[in-house]
Scaffold this motif. Sequence first.
Motif, PDB file in Angstrom:
ATOM      1  N   GLU A   1       0.844  -1.189   0.000  1.00  0.00           N
ATOM      2  CA  GLU A   1       0.000   0.000   0.000  1.00  0.00           C
ATOM      3  C   GLU A   1       0.884   1.246   0.000  1.00  0.00           C
ATOM      4  OE1 GLU A   1      -3.999   0.709   2.311  1.00  0.00           O
ATOM      5  OE2 GLU A   1      -2.321   1.293   3.615  1.00  0.00           O
ATOM      6  N   VAL A   2       0.516   2.209  -0.834  1.00  0.00           N
ATOM      7  CA  VAL A   2       1.284   3.438  -0.974  1.00  0.00           C
ATOM      8  C   VAL A   2       0.371   4.623  -0.704  1.00  0.00           C
ATOM      9  CG1 VAL A   2       2.712   4.835  -2.519  1.00  0.00           C
ATOM     10  CG2 VAL A   2       2.737   2.341  -2.718  1.00  0.00           C
ATOM     11  N   ASP A   3       0.836   5.557   0.131  1.00  0.00           N
ATOM     12  CA  ASP A   3       0.103   6.791   0.398  1.00  0.00           C
ATOM     13  C   ASP A   3       0.510   7.810  -0.668  1.00  0.00           C
ATOM     14  OD1 ASP A   3      -0.906   9.225   1.314  1.00  0.00           O
ATOM     15  OD2 ASP A   3      -0.578   8.728   3.427  1.00  0.00           O
ATOM     16  N   VAL A   4      -0.407   8.106  -1.579  1.00  0.00           N
ATOM     17  CA  VAL A   4      -0.086   9.009  -2.691  1.00  0.00           C
ATOM     18  C   VAL A   4      -0.706  10.386  -2.503  1.00  0.00           C
ATOM     19  CG1 VAL A   4       0.250   7.139  -4.364  1.00  0.00           C
ATOM     20  CG2 VAL A   4      -2.037   8.103  -4.028  1.00  0.00           C
ATOM     21  N   THR A   5      -1.063  10.725  -1.275  1.00  0.00           N
ATOM     22  CA  THR A   5      -1.680  12.024  -1.017  1.00  0.00           C
ATOM     23  C   THR A   5      -0.778  13.159  -1.464  1.00  0.00           C
ATOM     24  OG1 THR A   5      -2.791  11.051   0.912  1.00  0.00           O
ATOM     25  CG2 THR A   5      -2.801  13.450   0.728  1.00  0.00           C
ATOM     26  N   GLU A   6       0.491  13.132  -1.037  1.00  0.00           N
ATOM     27  CA  GLU A   6       1.418  14.201  -1.403  1.00  0.00           C
ATOM     28  C   GLU A   6       1.728  14.181  -2.895  1.00  0.00           C
ATOM     29  OE1 GLU A   6       2.006  16.374   0.770  1.00  0.00           O
ATOM     30  OE2 GLU A   6       1.170  15.239   2.447  1.00  0.00           O
ATOM     31  N   LEU A   7       1.805  12.998  -3.474  1.00  0.00           N
ATOM     32  CA  LEU A   7       2.065  12.886  -4.905  1.00  0.00           C
ATOM     33  C   LEU A   7       0.939  13.522  -5.710  1.00  0.00           C
ATOM     34  CD1 LEU A   7       3.949  11.602  -7.101  1.00  0.00           C
ATOM     35  CD2 LEU A   7       2.396   9.645  -7.076  1.00  0.00           C
ATOM     36  N   GLU A   8      -0.302  13.242  -5.318  1.00  0.00           N
ATOM     37  CA  GLU A   8      -1.449  13.806  -6.019  1.00  0.00           C
ATOM     38  C   GLU A   8      -1.513  15.318  -5.844  1.00  0.00           C
ATOM     39  OE1 GLU A   8      -4.294  11.997  -8.008  1.00  0.00           O
ATOM     40  OE2 GLU A   8      -2.193  11.499  -8.324  1.00  0.00           O
ATOM     41  N   ALA A   9      -1.138  15.802  -4.660  1.00  0.00           N
ATOM     42  CA  ALA A   9      -1.117  17.247  -4.443  1.00  0.00           C
ATOM     43  C   ALA A   9      -0.065  17.910  -5.324  1.00  0.00           C
ATOM     44  CB  ALA A   9      -0.853  17.544  -2.964  1.00  0.00           C
ATOM     45  N   LEU A  10       1.109  17.282  -5.417  1.00  0.00           N
ATOM     46  CA  LEU A  10       2.160  17.821  -6.276  1.00  0.00           C
ATOM     47  C   LEU A  10       1.739  17.786  -7.737  1.00  0.00           C
ATOM     48  CD1 LEU A  10       5.040  18.840  -6.773  1.00  0.00           C
ATOM     49  CD2 LEU A  10       5.791  16.445  -6.791  1.00  0.00           C
ATOM     50  N   ARG A  11       1.132  16.699  -8.144  1.00  0.00           N
ATOM     51  CA  ARG A  11       0.686  16.578  -9.539  1.00  0.00           C
ATOM     52  C   ARG A  11      -0.323  17.672  -9.882  1.00  0.00           C
ATOM     53  NH1 ARG A  11      -3.195  13.935 -12.571  1.00  0.00           N
ATOM     54  NH2 ARG A  11      -4.276  13.175 -10.703  1.00  0.00           N
TER      55      ARG A  11
ATOM     56  N   LYS B   1      -0.637  18.060 -19.433  1.00  0.00           N
ATOM     57  CA  LYS B   1      -1.020  17.562 -18.113  1.00  0.00           C
ATOM     58  C   LYS B   1      -0.270  16.281 -17.763  1.00  0.00           C
ATOM     59  CE  LYS B   1      -5.597  19.518 -17.352  1.00  0.00           C
ATOM     60  NZ  LYS B   1      -7.016  19.210 -16.987  1.00  0.00           N
ATOM     61  N   LEU B   2      -0.016  16.137 -16.478  1.00  0.00           N
ATOM     62  CA  LEU B   2       0.602  14.918 -15.967  1.00  0.00           C
ATOM     63  C   LEU B   2      -0.463  14.010 -15.370  1.00  0.00           C
ATOM     64  CD1 LEU B   2       3.757  16.244 -14.052  1.00  0.00           C
ATOM     65  CD2 LEU B   2       3.712  15.061 -16.254  1.00  0.00           C
ATOM     66  N   THR B   3      -0.394  12.737 -15.689  1.00  0.00           N
ATOM     67  CA  THR B   3      -1.180  11.725 -14.994  1.00  0.00           C
ATOM     68  C   THR B   3      -0.264  11.046 -13.974  1.00  0.00           C
ATOM     69  OG1 THR B   3      -0.620   9.991 -16.583  1.00  0.00           O
ATOM     70  CG2 THR B   3      -2.563  11.347 -17.072  1.00  0.00           C
ATOM     71  N   LEU B   4      -0.783  10.039 -13.320  1.00  0.00           N
ATOM     72  CA  LEU B   4       0.036   9.314 -12.355  1.00  0.00           C
ATOM     73  C   LEU B   4       1.152   8.519 -13.037  1.00  0.00           C
ATOM     74  CD1 LEU B   4       0.496   8.168  -9.427  1.00  0.00           C
ATOM     75  CD2 LEU B   4      -1.085   6.336 -10.068  1.00  0.00           C
TER      76      LEU B   4
ATOM     77  N   LEU C   1       5.009   7.582 -11.834  1.00  0.00           N
ATOM     78  CA  LEU C   1       5.360   6.224 -11.441  1.00  0.00           C
ATOM     79  C   LEU C   1       6.528   5.706 -12.274  1.00  0.00           C
ATOM     80  CD1 LEU C   1       4.873   3.575  -9.923  1.00  0.00           C
ATOM     81  CD2 LEU C   1       3.142   2.997 -11.640  1.00  0.00           C
ATOM     82  N   ALA C   2       6.514   6.023 -13.571  1.00  0.00           N
ATOM     83  CA  ALA C   2       7.613   5.605 -14.438  1.00  0.00           C
ATOM     84  C   ALA C   2       8.932   6.187 -13.947  1.00  0.00           C
ATOM     85  CB  ALA C   2       7.343   6.041 -15.879  1.00  0.00           C
ATOM     86  N   ARG C   3       8.901   7.439 -13.512  1.00  0.00           N
ATOM     87  CA  ARG C   3      10.118   8.049 -12.997  1.00  0.00           C
ATOM     88  C   ARG C   3      10.590   7.350 -11.725  1.00  0.00           C
ATOM     89  NH1 ARG C   3      14.649  10.152 -14.637  1.00  0.00           N
ATOM     90  NH2 ARG C   3      15.609  11.513 -13.084  1.00  0.00           N
TER      91      ARG C   3
ATOM     92  N   ILE D   1      10.370   2.068  -4.487  1.00  0.00           N
ATOM     93  CA  ILE D   1       9.393   2.817  -5.296  1.00  0.00           C
ATOM     94  C   ILE D   1       8.407   3.538  -4.384  1.00  0.00           C
ATOM     95  CG2 ILE D   1       7.510   2.577  -6.958  1.00  0.00           C
ATOM     96  CD1 ILE D   1       9.029   0.239  -8.191  1.00  0.00           C
ATOM     97  N   ARG D   2       7.961   2.848  -3.330  1.00  0.00           N
ATOM     98  CA  ARG D   2       7.024   3.455  -2.391  1.00  0.00           C
ATOM     99  C   ARG D   2       7.622   4.709  -1.757  1.00  0.00           C
ATOM    100  NH1 ARG D   2       5.247   0.840   3.452  1.00  0.00           N
ATOM    101  NH2 ARG D   2       3.978   2.600   4.140  1.00  0.00           N
ATOM    102  N   ALA D   3       8.872   4.632  -1.319  1.00  0.00           N
ATOM    103  CA  ALA D   3       9.515   5.786  -0.684  1.00  0.00           C
ATOM    104  C   ALA D   3       9.559   6.981  -1.632  1.00  0.00           C
ATOM    105  CB  ALA D   3      10.916   5.403  -0.226  1.00  0.00           C
ATOM    106  N   LEU D   4       9.831   6.745  -2.897  1.00  0.00           N
ATOM    107  CA  LEU D   4       9.876   7.824  -3.882  1.00  0.00           C
ATOM    108  C   LEU D   4       8.498   8.440  -4.113  1.00  0.00           C
ATOM    109  CD1 LEU D   4      12.286   6.067  -6.394  1.00  0.00           C
ATOM    110  CD2 LEU D   4      12.793   8.185  -5.149  1.00  0.00           C
ATOM    111  N   LEU D   5       7.481   7.607  -4.160  1.00  0.00           N
ATOM    112  CA  LEU D   5       6.130   8.111  -4.401  1.00  0.00           C
ATOM    113  C   LEU D   5       5.568   8.851  -3.185  1.00  0.00           C
ATOM    114  CD1 LEU D   5       4.547   5.095  -6.331  1.00  0.00           C
ATOM    115  CD2 LEU D   5       5.466   7.220  -7.289  1.00  0.00           C
ATOM    116  N   GLU D   6       5.932   8.410  -1.992  1.00  0.00           N
ATOM    117  CA  GLU D   6       5.410   9.061  -0.784  1.00  0.00           C
ATOM    118  C   GLU D   6       6.195  10.334  -0.446  1.00  0.00           C
ATOM    119  OE1 GLU D   6       3.271   5.360   1.542  1.00  0.00           O
ATOM    120  OE2 GLU D   6       5.203   6.090   2.307  1.00  0.00           O
TER     121      GLU D   6
END
Length: 435
Positions: free
Chosen positions: A237-247, A260-263, A267-269, A422-427
Motif C-alpha cells: 500500500e502506498v500513500d499518494v496524497t502528497e504525490l497527487e497534491a504535487l501533480r 497535463k501529468l497523470t500518475l 510512477l515511471a520516474r 518505489i514506495r519511498a519515492l512516491l510518498e
Amino acid sequence: MGQYTIKMPDIGEGIAEVELVEWRVRPGDAVAEDQVLADVMTDKATVEIPSPVAGTVLELGGQPGELMAVGAELIRLEVQGEGNVKAQAVAAASAAGAREAMVSREGAPALPPADKGSGAPRSVQPANPVPAATAQPIQRAPGERPIASPAVRSRAWELGIELRFVHGSGPAGRITHEDLDVYLASRGQSSVASRPESAWAQRHGEEAIPVIGLRRRIAQKMQEAKRRIPHFSYVEEVDVTELEALRAALNKRYAAGRGKLTLLPLLARAVVLAVADFPQMNARFDDDAGVVTRHAPVHLGMATQTDAGLLVPVIRHAEALDPWACAREIARLAQAARDGKASRDELGGSTLTISSLGPLGGIVTTPVINHPEVAIIGVNRIVERPVLRGGAVVARQLMNLSSSFDHRVVDGMEAAQFIQAIRALLETPALLFVE
C-alpha cells in the motif's frame, strides 16, 4: 484484360507464415494502386498489405483466422493488360469454373479450386456479395458461428442484438457495424425491445467466438508466460496524497505549456530511479540458454487496452525522459496502439513493464509477467480512506502496487526491497526530481 495474382509478401524477421486477420476488400471491388487489401498479423504486430496495381477483385485467397505461408496466393485481380498470370492458367481456371457451375446446377456442391501455392483449399468469396444496405435479418442454423470483431460484439450486446439473426455483409459473412445499423432499421423498433419481455424469462442458445488475430497472440503469449515463468506477487500500500497534491500543483502551473501529468509518468520516474539500485529487475531471462541479461537502458513497456485486445507499446530510454516528455510519449504510443498504427519496433523490446487498469484497477491484481522480462509493476486504483496519523484520524489517498516477479531470478526479499524503494519515492515525491 488480364489477371494479376498478389502473393503473401515476405514481411521480414525470418517470418514464414502470418495470420490473415481481416479483408479490406470484397470480390467485385475496384482497387486502386497502394490501396490496403488485407490486415495480417505477425508475432509482434498487425501489418497492412497494399496492392501494387489497380484492378478489380476476382478472388480472395483465405478466410480471417487462417495461417498463410509467405508466397501463398493472397488475392487475384483483373487488370488492364496481360497481368502476371499466364493465359493458359486463366483458361484452365475458367474451364474449371464452368465445370463447377454445371455440377452446381445439377445439384452437387461446387468446390473451390485448390490453392497451388499452399496446397490447401482456397476459400473463395461469392462474386456478388449481398450489400449491407439490403441485408435482412436471418436465422442461422444451429451451431453456425457468426463472425464479428470484439467491438461489433460489444455494441451488439449493448443494443440487445443477437448476432445469429444479423446478416453479415463482410468477407466470409463477417458482421460489421453497418450490418447492425441495417438490422435495427429493418426491425423498425428500439433496441430495448429485443431484450426478453420478462426479466425472469429463460435464455437459450450459445455463441462460439473464434480466437483469431490479436486475441490468439495474446492467448499464446499469456499461456507461454504462465507455463515458463514461476510467478510470485507482492502487494504494498502506498500513500499518494502528497504525490497527487504535487501533480495537481504542477498541472495548474505547467499544463498550458507542457501538457497535463497523470500518475503514470510519475510512477515511471520512480521505477527508473529504483532500478538504478536494483538492476536485476530491469532484465530479460533467456531460460533456454540459462542467461539473465541486465539492461542499462530502461525500455518501459506500458500495457495498453485496445478494442482488439492488450498491447504493450514501449517507451524507449525512459531513464532519459522528464515526466512531461514521458507523459507525451505514453499518450502518443497509447493512441498509436488503439488506432492500430503502432510499429513493430514500438511493440517490442521492453525490459520492464507497468500495467494499469486506471479507475477500474481494483484493490489487488496479479499481473502476468511480459515474457521474457522478470518483473511487472501493477497499479491499482486510488481510494480515499481514513488513516490514523499522529493520534488523529485523517483522510488520505491510498493506492496498492500489485507486482509480479520471476522467482527463478528474483528472490522475495529483493522484490520487497524494490517495491519499498518505489514506495519511498512516491510518498516523498520531491525525490523524483532530485538526481
